[in-house]
Design a protein around this motif. Structure first.
Motif: not given
Length: 197
Positions: A141-146, A169-172
């Motif tokens: 569950a890490t963030s959607a950053t680089v 985690l799903a992203h979108g």
């Protein structure tokens, strides 16, 4: 204009997230105007927290007990570990009642710019927990950053040999989000993470 005590108070408040010099001065003034009902109880609470709260030796959460209340809770699903970057992320998931298993706090993300290497994070304890035989799934569950994506990719590779299922985690598109207002990265992630209707 300010004495050294007041200047130090403002300087320390300005270091808090969301505070700058102006908001720190306003907070200091409010505290001083409400010494007995706010400032002294806050000072007592800060001192008590500094003395009593420690990181959990199992997951890294902050609590007054070790292991923490989450790790000690027998009702939690011990076969699932949700890996988060910070304690704040853990608290956010708990606030949403989104995860019923255990947690593991990494203490940050891998970052070439910040000089954060795998040995600076709580990676080895995670690998030991995953290989214990009790865990069936690790949720990244890490963030959607680089940096968050890099960390998740690195952890997925390291966890491969443990035999546990590794999920992300799903992203979108967020709930209530309108496509016309979303950035290109979010739309791309949403299309890549699509699932059957």
């Amino acid at each position: 204009m300010m004495g050294p005590e007041l200047e130090r108070l403002v300087m320390l408040l300005a270091k808090l997230p969301g505070f700058g010099p102006r908001s720190a001065r306003r907070a200091a003034l409010s505290l001083l105007q409400k010494r007995e009902v706010l400032m002294r109880p806050l000072a007592d609470a800060l001192l008590a927290a500094a003395e009593a709260i420690r990181p959990c030796s199992v997951c890294g959460n902050l609590d007054t007990t070790d292991p923490c209340g989450l790790c000690a809770d027998a009702r939690r699903d011990r076969a699932t570990i949700c890996v988060v970057e910070t304690v704040g992320d853990l608290w956010a998931l708990e606030r949403a009642h989104a995860h019923k298993g255990l947690y593991h706090v990494l203490g940050g993300t891998l970052s070439a710019l910040a000089g954060q290497r795998p040995e600076d994070l709580s990676v080895e304890p995670l690998l030991r927990r995953a290989a214990s035989g009790e865990v069936r799934e690790v949720i990244l569950a890490t963030s959607a950053t680089v940096d968050g994506q890099t960390t998740a990719h690195y952890l997925a590779g390291r966890l491969r040999d443990t035999g546990v299922a590794v999920t992300r985690l799903a992203h979108g598109v967020p709930v209530g989000g309108e496509l016309g207002y979303l950035d290109d990265g979010t739309l791309t992630a949403a299309l890549a993470s699509r699932r059957p209707a």
